[in-house]
Design an enzyme around this catalytic site. Structure first.
Site, PDB file in Angstrom:
ATOM      1  N   SER A 162      32.492  19.313  -3.249  1.00 27.49           N
ATOM      2  CA  SER A 162      31.604  20.286  -2.609  1.00 27.49           C
ATOM      3  C   SER A 162      32.247  21.662  -2.667  1.00 27.49           C
ATOM      4  CB  SER A 162      31.374  19.908  -1.141  1.00 27.49           C
ATOM      5  OG  SER A 162      30.713  20.955  -0.458  1.00 27.49           O
ATOM      6  N   TYR A 175      34.839  18.024   7.113  1.00 28.80           N
ATOM      7  CA  TYR A 175      34.156  17.844   5.832  1.00 28.80           C
ATOM      8  C   TYR A 175      34.816  18.696   4.749  1.00 28.80           C
ATOM      9  CZ  TYR A 175      30.445  17.765   2.331  1.00 28.80           C
ATOM     10  OH  TYR A 175      29.744  17.620   1.160  1.00 28.80           O
TER      11      TYR A 175
HETATM   12  N1  LIG Z   1      23.525  17.637   0.179  1.00 24.75           N
HETATM   13  C1  LIG Z   1      24.372  18.636   0.064  1.00 24.75           C
HETATM   14  O1  LIG Z   1      24.088  19.793   0.416  1.00 24.75           O
HETATM   15  C2  LIG Z   1      25.724  18.420  -0.583  1.00 24.75           C
HETATM   16  C3  LIG Z   1      26.443  19.560  -0.964  1.00 24.75           C
HETATM   17  C4  LIG Z   1      27.682  19.400  -1.568  1.00 24.75           C
HETATM   18  C5  LIG Z   1      28.188  18.124  -1.768  1.00 24.75           C
HETATM   19  N2  LIG Z   1      27.466  17.032  -1.372  1.00 24.75           N
HETATM   20  C6  LIG Z   1      28.066  15.714  -1.588  1.00 24.75           C
HETATM   21  O2  LIG Z   1      27.209  14.965  -2.418  1.00 24.75           O
HETATM   22  C7  LIG Z   1      27.398  13.578  -2.181  1.00 24.75           C
HETATM   23  C8  LIG Z   1      26.054  12.924  -2.010  1.00 24.75           C
HETATM   24  O3  LIG Z   1      25.438  13.486  -0.853  1.00 24.75           O
HETATM   25  P1  LIG Z   1      23.856  13.587  -0.738  1.00 24.75           P
HETATM   26  O4  LIG Z   1      23.513  15.005  -0.525  1.00 24.75           O
HETATM   27  O5  LIG Z   1      23.225  12.843  -1.835  1.00 24.75           O
HETATM   28  O6  LIG Z   1      23.675  12.857   0.675  1.00 24.75           O
HETATM   29  P2  LIG Z   1      22.783  11.605   1.108  1.00 24.75           P
HETATM   30  O7  LIG Z   1      21.413  11.733   0.556  1.00 24.75           O
HETATM   31  O8  LIG Z   1      22.975  11.486   2.570  1.00 24.75           O
HETATM   32  O9  LIG Z   1      23.498  10.371   0.366  1.00 24.75           O
HETATM   33  C9  LIG Z   1      24.749   9.916   0.767  1.00 24.75           C
HETATM   34  C10 LIG Z   1      25.012   8.604   0.060  1.00 24.75           C
HETATM   35  O10 LIG Z   1      26.310   8.126   0.450  1.00 24.75           O
HETATM   36  C11 LIG Z   1      26.196   6.775   0.857  1.00 24.75           C
HETATM   37  N3  LIG Z   1      27.170   6.440   1.888  1.00 24.75           N
HETATM   38  C12 LIG Z   1      27.516   7.169   2.971  1.00 24.75           C
HETATM   39  N4  LIG Z   1      28.394   6.487   3.716  1.00 24.75           N
HETATM   40  C13 LIG Z   1      28.603   5.310   3.088  1.00 24.75           C
HETATM   41  C14 LIG Z   1      29.399   4.170   3.379  1.00 24.75           C
HETATM   42  N5  LIG Z   1      30.174   4.092   4.468  1.00 24.75           N
HETATM   43  N6  LIG Z   1      29.368   3.124   2.516  1.00 24.75           N
HETATM   44  C15 LIG Z   1      28.586   3.174   1.416  1.00 24.75           C
HETATM   45  N7  LIG Z   1      27.809   4.219   1.091  1.00 24.75           N
HETATM   46  C16 LIG Z   1      27.818   5.277   1.922  1.00 24.75           C
HETATM   47  C17 LIG Z   1      24.797   6.657   1.420  1.00 24.75           C
HETATM   48  O11 LIG Z   1      24.429   5.297   1.406  1.00 24.75           O
HETATM   49  P3  LIG Z   1      23.380   4.674   2.486  1.00 24.75           P
HETATM   50  O12 LIG Z   1      22.291   5.695   2.657  1.00 24.75           O
HETATM   51  O13 LIG Z   1      22.896   3.441   1.794  1.00 24.75           O
HETATM   52  O14 LIG Z   1      24.143   4.462   3.721  1.00 24.75           O
HETATM   53  C18 LIG Z   1      24.013   7.507   0.440  1.00 24.75           C
HETATM   54  O15 LIG Z   1      23.675   6.769  -0.697  1.00 24.75           O
HETATM   55  C19 LIG Z   1      28.298  13.477  -0.955  1.00 24.75           C
HETATM   56  O16 LIG Z   1      29.610  13.192  -1.370  1.00 24.75           O
HETATM   57  C20 LIG Z   1      28.222  14.857  -0.347  1.00 24.75           C
HETATM   58  O17 LIG Z   1      29.383  15.180   0.366  1.00 24.75           O
HETATM   59  C21 LIG Z   1      26.246  17.145  -0.780  1.00 24.75           C
END
Ligand SMILES: NC(=O)c1ccc[n+]([C@@H]2O[C@H](COP(=O)([O-])OP(=O)(O)OC[C@H]3O[C@@H](n4cnc5c(N)ncnc54)[C@H](OP(=O)(O)O)[C@@H]3O)[C@@H](O)[C@H]2O)c1
Length: 276
Positions: A162, A175
């Site tokens: 991120s 985070y």
């Molecule tokens: N959205 C943003 O603005 C943003 C910005 C920069 C970086 N990121 C990074 O991008 C990545 C994906 O995030 P996203 O935006 O796609 O968020 P998201 O839609 O909330 O997806 C998060 C994913 O991580 C999985 N996960 C979380 N905790 C887990 C656990 N204990 N065991 C197994 N799976 C787990 C969730 O699985 P379940 O739903 O099945 O629990 C889900 O598939 C993350 O690493 C996040 O830090 C996001």
């Protein structure tokens, strides 16, 4: 379904990048097989859909079985519902992947959780869980699949970090620290495996329109920049992986913040105190 293509066929095919990618790994692109964590939602889900469109056989990892079923139906992939915060999860995932897919051409570590609010208010258990899922789990998973990749002399690893890890965001202390750890991990690992056929790509997204903010319990409130669609982030990061690029910022201009941070820390701190 598209036919298999080489990096040269992708949209960012500038010559120097492609020749570096060819030299760095012989792992095929599109990958024959991919293990994707965070595949039940957001960025990981979008990446899994794109990979399946390229005929890649995917193992979808997440906790939400219903959401995984939906992605499995759309991709024809296998699904594995598991909590990555549980000790030993990485071994369970790696052995399921070996059983269902054989060798892994691409590992995508997208699973992650956010946290917002004053650091002094964060519960110790939430802090431990966040560091486990965001840092320890991808490191453990890489540790589980890397020996076989090195033995084969080919493989690709994509870590979803991120922008918050590069600059440190107030209100997102834990985070930011967890994603900073991933930057150090990616840099060190890339350097250590260089020349052994395994390439490591780090993606640094800004705000992305996914359930991430709702799930962390605090909505995205900035007027600017607008959160990007998850599909766009997936496209950019997979293109970077195809070309063997070490890192990709989405949007690209966000790398400027990190450059100012590195080159002129006092100016960066002044800007950060205004913009957060
Ligand atoms: N959205 C943003 O603005 C943003 C910005 C920069 C970086 N990121 C990074 O991008 C990545 C994906 O995030 P996203 O935006 O796609 O968020 P998201 O839609 O909330 O997806 C998060 C994913 O991580 C999985 N996960 C979380 N905790 C887990 C656990 N204990 N065991 C197994 N799976 C787990 C969730 O699985 P379940 O739903 O099945 O629990 C889900 O598939 C993350 O690493 C996040 O830090 C996001």
């Amino acid at each position: 379904m598209s036919t298999r293509s080489r990096p040269a066929d992708h949209d960012r095919g500038s010559r120097p990048v492609i020749s570096r990618a060819r030299a760095a790994t012989s792992a095929p692109w599109p990958p024959r097989t991919a293990l994707v964590t965070g595949a039940s939602s957001g960025i990981g889900r979008a990446a899994a859909l794109r990979l399946a469109h390229e005929d890649t056989r995917v193992l979808l990892v997440g906790r939400n079985g219903t959401a995984l079923d939906e992605v499995a139906a759309a991709t024809g992939g296998h699904r594995f519902a598991i909590d990555l915060a549980v000790t030993g999860a990485e071994h369970a995932v790696a052995s399921r992947a070996a059983e269902l897919l054989g060798d892994i051409d691409l590992l995508v570590c997208s699973a992650g959780v956010g946290a917002a609010g004053p650091f002094e208010m964060m519960s110790p258990s939430a802090l431990r869980d966040l560091v486990t899922v965001n840092v320890l789990s991808p490191m453990m998973l890489v540790r589980a699949v890397l020996p076989r990749m090195l033995e084969r002399g080919e493989g690709r690893i994509l870590l979803v970090g991120s922008v918050a890890g590069a600059v440190g965001v107030r209100g997102e202390v834990a985070y930011s620290a967890s994603k900073a750890a991933l930057i150090g991990f990616a840099d060190a690992l890339r350097s250590e495996v260089a020349g052994r056929g395994v390439v490591v790509t780090l993606c640094l997204p800004g705000a992305v329109d996914t359930p991430f903010f709702r799930r962390r319990g605090a909505p995205y409130v900035r007027r600017w920049p607008k959160p990007l669609p998850a599909g766009l982030v997936a496209d950019r990061m997979l293109t970077a992986v195809a070309h063997g690029e070490p890192e990709v910022w989405v949007p690209g201009w966000m790398s400027l913040a990190a450059r100012v941070h590195g080159l002129a820390p006092p100016i960066y701190r002044r800007l950060a105190s205004v913009f957060g």
